[in-house]
Design an enzyme around this catalytic site. Structure first.
Site, PDB file in Angstrom:
ATOM      1  N   PRO A  53       0.951   8.778  -9.241  1.00  0.00           N
ATOM      2  CA  PRO A  53       1.511   8.649 -10.533  1.00  0.00           C
ATOM      3  C   PRO A  53       0.586   8.091 -11.777  1.00  0.00           C
ATOM      4  O   PRO A  53      -0.271   7.305 -11.494  1.00  0.00           O
ATOM      5  CB  PRO A  53       2.607   7.492 -10.209  1.00  0.00           C
ATOM      6  CG  PRO A  53       2.687   7.439  -8.797  1.00  0.00           C
ATOM      7  CD  PRO A  53       1.496   7.704  -8.378  1.00  0.00           C
ATOM      8  N   GLY A  56      -0.282   4.445 -12.132  1.00  0.00           N
ATOM      9  CA  GLY A  56      -1.340   4.066 -10.973  1.00  0.00           C
ATOM     10  C   GLY A  56      -2.832   4.253 -11.328  1.00  0.00           C
ATOM     11  O   GLY A  56      -3.597   4.140 -10.468  1.00  0.00           O
ATOM     12  N   ASP A 116      -9.394   0.514   4.200  1.00  0.00           N
ATOM     13  CA  ASP A 116      -9.178  -1.005   4.692  1.00  0.00           C
ATOM     14  C   ASP A 116      -8.362  -0.783   6.115  1.00  0.00           C
ATOM     15  O   ASP A 116      -7.827  -2.080   6.522  1.00  0.00           O
ATOM     16  CB  ASP A 116      -8.229  -1.826   3.573  1.00  0.00           C
ATOM     17  CG  ASP A 116      -9.373  -2.091   2.550  1.00  0.00           C
ATOM     18  OD1 ASP A 116     -10.529  -2.162   2.654  1.00  0.00           O
ATOM     19  OD2 ASP A 116      -8.599  -2.448   1.441  1.00  0.00           O
TER      20      ASP A 116
END
Length: 239
Positions: A53, A56, A116
């Site tokens: 989006p 972001g 991560d």
């Protein structure tokens, strides 16, 4: 183990220079990690699509979208986004969604890197140094990214100045040698001569030669008589 062969130490990664030119790469997310991933894959000339989006988007990601360096889908990820993709990189703060996307990619046999989450990564991004055609990468197999950066920095300090130019002119020399004696049957001879030259001059000597070649475009051709005689000149005699 019989014989004198050294045992193979497992637990590492297969290090490759992955050719992704024109391959379709999907980056899910638009933050700082996404910005880093864009740089990594665009170095390899991939066709990149970012799904995120507008709210972001990191400033760098937005700038690259505006420069049309990457395609952009202004919404959250949908499963159908995986269609036709050759590689997927997730760069989300949402751990559960990242893992879900990773599992979905694996079910479709699409190579994926989930930021991560090492266990969900089919490959890792290494700490890289780029200088023209020269690329150096250090991997800790996901265990110590900061340490990889520190090791890379120390390795770079050991290189002669303008090492990228040195690699460039070595490529030019190898192409010239093939031009001088193009027969496939002579490939071993060509390789041995170039290898002997590199070993005789050393890394810093090759760097000095590249500096000189950048200023004198006849320098490469001056090596032909030595190649024809299967001889290795001293560095001082050709620069």
């Amino acid at each position: 183990m019989s014989g004198s062969y050294a045992p193979i130490e497992g637990g590492g990664s297969l290090l490759l220079a992955w050719q992704i030119k024109h391959k379709k790469v999907l980056i899910v997310g638009g933050g700082n990690v996404a910005a880093q991933r864009i740089v990594s894959v665009k170095i390899g000339d991939a066709a990149v699509t970012v799904v995120s989006p507008s709210s972001g988007l990191h400033a760098e990601v937005r700038a690259r979208i505006e420069a049309k360096e990457v395609a952009w889908v202004d919404r959250c990820f949908e499963d159908a986004d995986l269609h036709g993709m050759d590689m997927v990189l997730t760069a989300l703060d949402d751990h559960e969604e990242s893992v879900r996307i990773g599992k979905l990619c694996r079910s479709r046999r699409i190579p994926v890197n989930v930021a991560d989450v090492p266990d969900m990564c089919d490959f890792y991004f290494m700490s890289q140094h780029r200088d023209g055609p020269l690329q150096i990468a250090v991997s800790t197999n996901g265990r110590g990214p900061k340490l990889a950066n520190m090791i890379r920095t120390e390795v770079i300090k050991a290189l002669p100045p303008r090492s990228g130019d040195m690699v460039y002119y070595m490529g030019t020399l190898r192409a010239k040698v093939r031009e001088w004696e193009p027969e496939i049957s002579q490939s071993s001879k060509r390789m041995r001569w170039v290898t002997r030259l590199c070993e005789a001059w050393g890394l810093h000597g090759m760097g000095k030669w590249a500096d000189a070649a950048a200023k004198d475009d006849t320098l490469v051709d001056r090596l032909k008589p030595y190649y024809d005689a299967n001889d290795i000149p001293t560095l001082e005699s050709v620069i």
